[in-house]
Design a protein around this motif. Structure first.
Motif, PDB file in Angstrom:
ATOM      1  N   SER A 102       0.825  -1.272  -0.056  1.00  0.00           N
ATOM      2  CA  SER A 102      -0.065   0.047  -0.156  1.00  0.00           C
ATOM      3  C   SER A 102       1.030   1.046  -0.068  1.00  0.00           C
ATOM      4  CB  SER A 102      -0.932  -0.022   1.229  1.00  0.00           C
ATOM      5  OG  SER A 102      -1.596  -1.115   1.298  1.00  0.00           O
ATOM      6  N   ILE A 162      -5.333  11.603  11.422  1.00  0.00           N
ATOM      7  CA  ILE A 162      -5.138   9.946  11.062  1.00  0.00           C
ATOM      8  C   ILE A 162      -6.556   9.665  10.344  1.00  0.00           C
ATOM      9  CG2 ILE A 162      -3.570   9.209  12.768  1.00  0.00           C
ATOM     10  CD1 ILE A 162      -5.605   8.417  14.488  1.00  0.00           C
ATOM     11  N   HIS A 199      -9.086   2.519   2.744  1.00  0.00           N
ATOM     12  CA  HIS A 199      -8.777   2.663   3.853  1.00  0.00           C
ATOM     13  C   HIS A 199      -9.201   3.941   4.538  1.00  0.00           C
ATOM     14  CE1 HIS A 199      -6.382   2.330   7.593  1.00  0.00           C
ATOM     15  NE2 HIS A 199      -5.868   3.522   7.414  1.00  0.00           N
ATOM     16  N   GLY A 201      -9.071   5.309   7.624  1.00  0.00           N
ATOM     17  CA  GLY A 201      -8.593   6.043   8.930  1.00  0.00           C
ATOM     18  C   GLY A 201      -8.257   5.093  10.061  1.00  0.00           C
ATOM     19  N   SER A 202      -7.605   5.621  10.786  1.00  0.00           N
ATOM     20  CA  SER A 202      -7.154   4.679  12.145  1.00  0.00           C
ATOM     21  C   SER A 202      -7.825   5.141  13.411  1.00  0.00           C
ATOM     22  CB  SER A 202      -5.823   4.897  12.157  1.00  0.00           C
ATOM     23  OG  SER A 202      -5.029   3.827  12.707  1.00  0.00           O
ATOM     24  N   GLN A 203      -8.193   4.180  13.998  1.00  0.00           N
ATOM     25  CA  GLN A 203      -8.555   4.345  15.697  1.00  0.00           C
ATOM     26  C   GLN A 203     -10.071   4.725  15.437  1.00  0.00           C
ATOM     27  OE1 GLN A 203      -7.782   3.328  18.359  1.00  0.00           O
ATOM     28  NE2 GLN A 203      -9.060   4.309  19.807  1.00  0.00           N
ATOM     29  N   GLY A 239      -7.852  -0.001  10.414  1.00  0.00           N
ATOM     30  CA  GLY A 239      -8.550   1.155  11.215  1.00  0.00           C
ATOM     31  C   GLY A 239      -9.241   0.709  12.595  1.00  0.00           C
ATOM     32  N   LEU A 240      -9.597  -0.225  12.854  1.00  0.00           N
ATOM     33  CA  LEU A 240     -10.329  -0.686  13.978  1.00  0.00           C
ATOM     34  C   LEU A 240      -9.538  -0.223  15.219  1.00  0.00           C
ATOM     35  CD1 LEU A 240     -13.240  -2.009  13.855  1.00  0.00           C
ATOM     36  CD2 LEU A 240     -12.282  -4.238  14.714  1.00  0.00           C
ATOM     37  N   GLU A 273      -6.490  -4.887   6.500  1.00  0.00           N
ATOM     38  CA  GLU A 273      -5.036  -4.488   6.893  1.00  0.00           C
ATOM     39  C   GLU A 273      -5.051  -4.176   8.449  1.00  0.00           C
ATOM     40  OE1 GLU A 273      -4.444  -1.397   4.098  1.00  0.00           O
ATOM     41  OE2 GLU A 273      -4.354  -3.026   2.619  1.00  0.00           O
ATOM     42  N   PRO A 274      -5.372  -4.771   9.287  1.00  0.00           N
ATOM     43  CA  PRO A 274      -5.254  -4.171  10.782  1.00  0.00           C
ATOM     44  C   PRO A 274      -3.832  -3.910  11.268  1.00  0.00           C
ATOM     45  CG  PRO A 274      -5.860  -6.476  11.013  1.00  0.00           C
ATOM     46  CD  PRO A 274      -5.878  -6.308   9.482  1.00  0.00           C
ATOM     47  N   GLY A 275      -3.653  -2.862  12.174  1.00  0.00           N
ATOM     48  CA  GLY A 275      -2.447  -2.716  12.528  1.00  0.00           C
ATOM     49  C   GLY A 275      -2.469  -2.620  14.135  1.00  0.00           C
ATOM     50  N   TYR A 316      -0.830  13.950  18.453  1.00  0.00           N
ATOM     51  CA  TYR A 316      -2.344  13.466  18.239  1.00  0.00           C
ATOM     52  C   TYR A 316      -3.051  14.104  19.621  1.00  0.00           C
ATOM     53  CZ  TYR A 316      -0.059  10.577  14.890  1.00  0.00           C
ATOM     54  OH  TYR A 316       0.569   9.706  13.787  1.00  0.00           O
ATOM     55  N   TYR A 371       2.717   1.961  17.048  1.00  0.00           N
ATOM     56  CA  TYR A 371       2.887   3.251  16.728  1.00  0.00           C
ATOM     57  C   TYR A 371       3.764   3.988  17.861  1.00  0.00           C
ATOM     58  CZ  TYR A 371      -0.649   2.426  13.114  1.00  0.00           C
ATOM     59  OH  TYR A 371      -1.341   2.112  11.911  1.00  0.00           O
ATOM     60  N   MET A 375       7.471   4.749  15.514  1.00  0.00           N
ATOM     61  CA  MET A 375       7.773   6.048  15.196  1.00  0.00           C
ATOM     62  C   MET A 375       8.568   6.769  15.892  1.00  0.00           C
ATOM     63  SD  MET A 375       3.439   7.180  15.055  1.00  0.00           S
ATOM     64  CE  MET A 375       3.597   8.580  14.228  1.00  0.00           C
TER      65      MET A 375
HETATM   66  N1  LLP Z   1      -3.870   0.306   5.825  1.00  0.00           N
HETATM   67  C1  LLP Z   1      -3.508   1.228   5.608  1.00  0.00           C
HETATM   68  C2  LLP Z   1      -3.289   1.847   3.973  1.00  0.00           C
HETATM   69  C3  LLP Z   1      -2.940   2.402   6.450  1.00  0.00           C
HETATM   70  O1  LLP Z   1      -2.749   3.453   5.993  1.00  0.00           O
HETATM   71  C4  LLP Z   1      -3.035   2.074   7.699  1.00  0.00           C
HETATM   72  C5  LLP Z   1      -2.470   3.116   8.683  1.00  0.00           C
HETATM   73  C6  LLP Z   1      -3.331   0.568   7.993  1.00  0.00           C
HETATM   74  C7  LLP Z   1      -3.818  -0.168   7.118  1.00  0.00           C
HETATM   75  C8  LLP Z   1      -3.261   0.290   9.436  1.00  0.00           C
HETATM   76  O2  LLP Z   1      -4.407   1.025  10.289  1.00  0.00           O
HETATM   77  P1  LLP Z   1      -4.747   0.837  11.577  1.00  0.00           P
HETATM   78  O3  LLP Z   1      -5.399  -0.837  11.785  1.00  0.00           O
HETATM   79  O4  LLP Z   1      -3.450   0.463  12.544  1.00  0.00           O
HETATM   80  O5  LLP Z   1      -5.545   1.707  12.343  1.00  0.00           O
HETATM   81  N2  LLP Z   1       0.320   6.901  13.673  1.00  0.00           N
HETATM   82  C9  LLP Z   1      -1.044   6.961  13.797  1.00  0.00           C
HETATM   83  C10 LLP Z   1      -1.759   5.888  13.009  1.00  0.00           C
HETATM   84  C11 LLP Z   1      -1.290   6.021  11.692  1.00  0.00           C
HETATM   85  C12 LLP Z   1      -2.316   5.165  10.859  1.00  0.00           C
HETATM   86  C13 LLP Z   1      -2.024   5.210   9.239  1.00  0.00           C
HETATM   87  N3  LLP Z   1      -2.247   4.323   8.539  1.00  0.00           N
HETATM   88  C14 LLP Z   1      -1.130   6.796  15.458  1.00  0.00           C
HETATM   89  O6  LLP Z   1      -0.303   6.534  16.226  1.00  0.00           O
HETATM   90  O7  LLP Z   1      -2.502   7.102  15.934  1.00  0.00           O
END
Ligand code: LLP
Length: 429
Positions: A102, A162, A199, A201-203, A239-240, A273-275, A316, A371, A375
């Motif tokens: 991505s 985000i 995708h 957003g996040s959180q 994003g969850l 794509e959860p992170g 943030y 993160y 980071m």
């Molecule tokens: N896929 C894509 C294309 C993304 O851009 C992201 C996160 C994810 C998956 C994963 O998202 P998650 O499941 O983690 O929400 N540094 C910020 C969060 C930035 C997220 C960027 N993209 C923070 O500490 O809140």
């Protein structure tokens, strides 16, 4: 933070007292729980039981090889946004056939690397990027499996920094142009459009924005198919959200229900794509109190972790739980918890209710699995913070703290500077 519990008045990571880690490895140190990562992964599996779902862990949340390997062993794929992350995923044991690439600006060299390794899918975010990929793939006699990342113009209702799925954000292809660009992709040499990605957003703590975004994807699939174009894959992004303070528990079941209702009937292969939700609450940043100073009526607790180790509060306005490892008796009173960096933003909490603490006490900053290390920077000449992975009653240092020599060795003084005599330098000062 289920795997970080008090036992006998002392905070443990699974079966390991955090003080033991601090004594052996020093502070600050990130400390991750294998069990917490595993249960976060299983929660997704349970929510999607009976429906094939590719879970591609977003490495940007935490790319430590041991963390990625823990998830790879459970069957996770990976979502990467750079050659560096792809190399990490491969090194951790994720096969290229389970990796999605991505990101809004992939360099030609990164595309070539990904294709050469046999990547499962590249999510393309613009026409020029598509054209570049076409050139690179066709020059190598290869075909790139491409999903177009759509910007659905949906407000994710999360922090502005985000949120990614609104038209004014830099991400994705405007949904109005998606059909035209997909049709174009289908005739470009070296490109095989296989599906769509999104995708937003996040959180996200409210799952309704997902419904709007996935519904938009479903509409596009119908339209594309109506034009005789094949769509076999949908990538629903990450994003969850997780619990940092008083959010609702991660609503996996409601999320899975929305997936089923919106795109479940399209006959597409699905991926997410959860992170954060896989690793965020599987880690703490363990820190030691350096000083406690009284400034008028304010109690300021100065710890040895800083904004460069956990930038989320500064960037943030994020809330992270703060807990003493061995709470002292006494009532809670407000405290500002700050790091040593020379920035006012190096403040983890303001007027946070906190039990009495003394210099030398250990504390944790909660929810530092995602993160945080990923980071981190070396601002103010601070050493990178080591990482530890706990499993039951054992732990391993999965990234050691480098020495000051290791860090200084990365810089070079060019000959013309090295040659300057000391006296001349003094004279110039
Ligand atoms: N896929 C894509 C294309 C993304 O851009 C992201 C996160 C994810 C998956 C994963 O998202 P998650 O499941 O983690 O929400 N540094 C910020 C969060 C930035 C997220 C960027 N993209 C923070 O500490 O809140």
């Amino acid at each position: 933070m289920n795997e970080f519990r008090y036992a006998g008045g002392v905070l443990h990571a699974e079966g390991v007292p955090l003080a033991a880690i601090a004594d052996a490895v020093g502070t600050p140190v990130y400390c991750y729980s294998s069990a917490a990562i595993e249960s976060a992964y299983r929660a997704y599996e349970a929510a999607f039981a009976g429906r094939p779902m590719r879970i591609c862990y977003a490495l940007k949340a935490n790319g430590n090889l041991a963390v990625v390997r823990t998830l790879a062993n459970l069957g996770a794929g990976a979502d990467v946004v750079s050659e560096g992350e792809m190399r990490r995923a491969l090194a951790a044991g994720v096969p290229a056939s389970r990796i999605v690439f991505s990101g809004v600006g992939k360099a030609p060299t990164e595309m070539a690397f990904a294709l050469g390794r046999g990547i499962h899918q590249i999510n393309v975010e613009s026409v020029p990027e598509l054209e570049t990929l076409s050139e690179i793939a066709s020059a190598r006699g290869m075909t790139a499996p491409v999903a177009l990342r759509i910007n659905p113009d949906v407000d994710a209702g999360t922090h502005a920094k985000i949120t990614t799925g609104r038209r004014e954000n830099k991400f994705g292809i405007d949904h109005d142009q998606a059909v035209e660009i997909y049709a174009r992709a289908a005739i470009l040499p070296g490109i095989e459009p296989v599906g769509l990605a999104v995708h937003i957003g996040s959180q996200l703590t409210d799952v309704e924005p997902f419904r709007r975004a996935f519904t938009r994807l479903a509409e596009l699939v119908t339209e594309l198919r109506g034009r005789g174009l094949s769509v076999t894959r949908l990538d629903l992004g990450g994003g969850l959200g997780i619990v940092y303070r008083d959010e609702a528990e991660t609503p996996h079941a409601a999320y899975a229900a929305i997936v089923e209702e919106t795109v479940g009937g399209l006959g597409c292969e699905l991926a997410i794509e959860p992170g954060r939700s896989l690793v965020g609450n599987a880690g703490v940043l363990l820190t030691r109190v350096l000083y406690v100073k009284q400034a008028g009526s304010r109690r300021i607790v100065i710890v040895d972790a800083a904004m460069n180790d956990l930038i989320r509060p500064a960037l943030y306005e994020a809330h992270h739980g703060i807990r003493p490892v061995a709470p002292r008796a006494g009532t809670e009173s407000p405290a500002d918890v700050v790091g040593p960096v020379c920035e006012t933003a190096d403040t983890f909490a303001v007027a946070r209710p906190l039990a009495p603490v003394e210099p030398g006490d250990l504390m944790v900053l909660d929810s530092a699995g995602a993160y945080a290390a990923a980071m981190a920077s070396g601002y103010n000449g601070r050493l990178p913070v080591p990482e530890v992975l706990v499993r039951g009653g054992d732990y391993a240092v999965v990234k050691p703290r480098p020495s000051f020599e290791d860090i200084l060795d990365q810089d070079r003084i060019p000959d013309w500077l090295a040659a300057l005599p000391t006296s001349e330098r003094r004279g110039a000062a």
